[in-house]
Design a protein around this motif. Structure first.
Motif, short mmCIF file in Angstrom:
data_model
loop_
_atom_site.label_atom_id
_atom_site.label_comp_id
_atom_site.label_asym_id
_atom_site.label_seq_id
_atom_site.Cartn_x
_atom_site.Cartn_y
_atom_site.Cartn_z
N PRO A 2 30.57 34.10 34.92
CA PRO A 2 31.45 35.17 35.88
C PRO A 2 30.51 35.80 36.84
O PRO A 2 29.45 36.22 36.46
CB PRO A 2 31.81 36.00 34.71
N HIS A 3 30.92 36.10 37.96
CA HIS A 3 30.40 36.72 38.90
C HIS A 3 31.19 38.15 39.37
O HIS A 3 32.03 37.91 40.13
CB HIS A 3 30.26 35.82 40.25
N TYR A 4 30.65 38.99 38.94
CA TYR A 4 31.04 40.44 39.08
C TYR A 4 31.23 41.04 40.52
O TYR A 4 31.64 41.99 40.78
CB TYR A 4 31.01 41.28 38.00
N ASP A 5 30.38 40.21 41.38
CA ASP A 5 30.40 40.78 42.77
C ASP A 5 31.16 39.88 43.80
O ASP A 5 30.81 39.87 44.92
CB ASP A 5 28.95 40.95 42.98
N CYS A 6 31.99 39.40 43.32
CA CYS A 6 32.96 38.50 44.33
C CYS A 6 34.53 38.89 44.48
O CYS A 6 34.86 39.78 43.76
CB CYS A 6 32.92 36.82 43.77
N SER A 7 34.90 38.59 45.54
CA SER A 7 36.24 38.91 45.90
C SER A 7 37.38 38.67 44.80
O SER A 7 38.24 39.67 44.34
CB SER A 7 36.75 38.60 47.34
N VAL A 8 37.40 37.51 44.28
CA VAL A 8 38.13 37.18 43.25
C VAL A 8 38.07 38.29 42.03
O VAL A 8 38.91 38.78 41.38
CB VAL A 8 38.21 35.68 42.53
N TRP A 9 36.93 38.35 41.68
CA TRP A 9 36.53 39.29 40.38
C TRP A 9 37.13 40.74 40.75
O TRP A 9 37.99 41.39 39.89
CB TRP A 9 35.30 39.35 40.22
N ARG A 10 37.13 41.32 41.96
CA ARG A 10 37.75 42.54 42.44
C ARG A 10 39.16 42.58 42.24
O ARG A 10 39.71 43.51 41.94
CB ARG A 10 36.97 42.94 43.83
N LEU A 11 39.67 41.40 42.93
CA LEU A 11 41.13 41.42 42.96
C LEU A 11 41.67 41.40 41.36
O LEU A 11 42.82 42.03 41.03
CB LEU A 11 41.67 40.19 43.53
N LEU A 12 41.13 40.80 40.38
CA LEU A 12 41.58 40.49 38.93
C LEU A 12 41.28 41.96 38.38
O LEU A 12 42.12 42.36 37.64
CB LEU A 12 40.67 39.53 38.19
N ASP A 13 40.21 42.70 38.72
CA ASP A 13 40.04 44.06 38.30
C ASP A 13 41.15 44.88 38.72
O ASP A 13 41.57 45.84 38.09
CB ASP A 13 38.47 44.63 38.74
N ALA A 14 41.45 45.03 40.17
CA ALA A 14 42.37 45.99 40.71
C ALA A 14 43.82 45.86 40.16
O ALA A 14 44.35 46.57 39.89
CB ALA A 14 42.48 45.65 42.14
N GLY A 15 44.17 44.35 39.63
CA GLY A 15 45.29 44.03 39.19
C GLY A 15 45.37 44.40 37.69
O GLY A 15 46.12 44.14 36.82
N GLU A 16 44.25 44.97 36.94
CA GLU A 16 44.00 44.82 35.74
C GLU A 16 44.10 43.62 34.93
O GLU A 16 44.97 43.68 33.87
CB GLU A 16 44.70 46.12 34.92
N LEU A 24 34.53 37.19 24.45
CA LEU A 24 33.12 37.30 23.78
C LEU A 24 31.93 36.61 24.22
O LEU A 24 30.90 36.93 24.35
CB LEU A 24 33.48 37.20 22.09
N GLU A 25 32.42 35.26 24.89
CA GLU A 25 31.14 34.41 25.27
C GLU A 25 30.91 34.87 26.73
O GLU A 25 29.78 34.48 27.06
CB GLU A 25 31.56 33.07 25.33
N HIS A 26 31.46 35.97 27.12
CA HIS A 26 31.08 36.51 28.52
C HIS A 26 30.71 37.91 28.23
O HIS A 26 31.13 39.05 29.03
CB HIS A 26 32.01 36.51 29.51
N PHE A 27 29.98 38.31 27.27
CA PHE A 27 29.52 39.72 26.99
C PHE A 27 28.75 40.40 28.01
O PHE A 27 28.96 41.49 28.41
CB PHE A 27 28.60 39.57 25.86
N HIS A 28 28.05 39.58 28.75
CA HIS A 28 27.11 39.91 29.97
C HIS A 28 27.67 39.11 31.14
O HIS A 28 27.95 37.91 31.28
CB HIS A 28 25.57 39.48 29.60
N ASN A 29 28.00 39.94 32.19
CA ASN A 29 28.26 39.67 33.49
C ASN A 29 27.56 39.94 34.66
O ASN A 29 26.67 41.14 34.50
CB ASN A 29 29.83 40.29 33.91
N PHE A 30 27.19 38.99 35.45
CA PHE A 30 26.10 39.10 36.52
C PHE A 30 26.59 39.24 37.91
O PHE A 30 27.35 38.35 38.05
CB PHE A 30 24.98 38.31 36.29
N SER A 31 25.84 39.78 38.82
CA SER A 31 26.11 39.46 40.19
C SER A 31 25.00 38.38 40.40
O SER A 31 24.20 38.18 39.75
CB SER A 31 25.67 40.69 41.12
N ARG A 32 25.21 37.53 41.57
CA ARG A 32 24.36 36.53 41.77
C ARG A 32 22.86 37.08 42.23
O ARG A 32 21.90 36.46 41.72
CB ARG A 32 24.59 36.03 43.15
#
Length: 71
Positions: A2-16, A24-32
């Protein structure tokens, strides 16, 4: 990964509706940038970056272990 610094991530977050916070397998998320920093700190050189075709909020990185130079 997962790439928490991309536009798709922000859209998913905004829509909860971001599934990566609860997996669980993505316990850590990173920016590029942060992922590259961690890889370099641990002796890896990023070679190729792309956005995942299957998971648009994820990145795919190919890296290689940098050979250590012995004295």
């Amino acid at each position: 990964m997962p790439h928490y610094d991309c536009s798709v991530w922000r859209l998913l977050d905004a829509g909860e509706a971001n599934p990566y916070w609860g997996e669980l397998e993505h316990f850590h998320n990173f920016s590029r940038r942060r992922l590259y920093e961690l890889m370099e700190e641990h002796g890896f050189e990023p070679l190729q970056y792309s956005v995942s075709e299957r998971y648009r909020a994820c990145m795919e990185v190919i890296a290689r272990r940098v050979p250590t130079v012995s004295p």
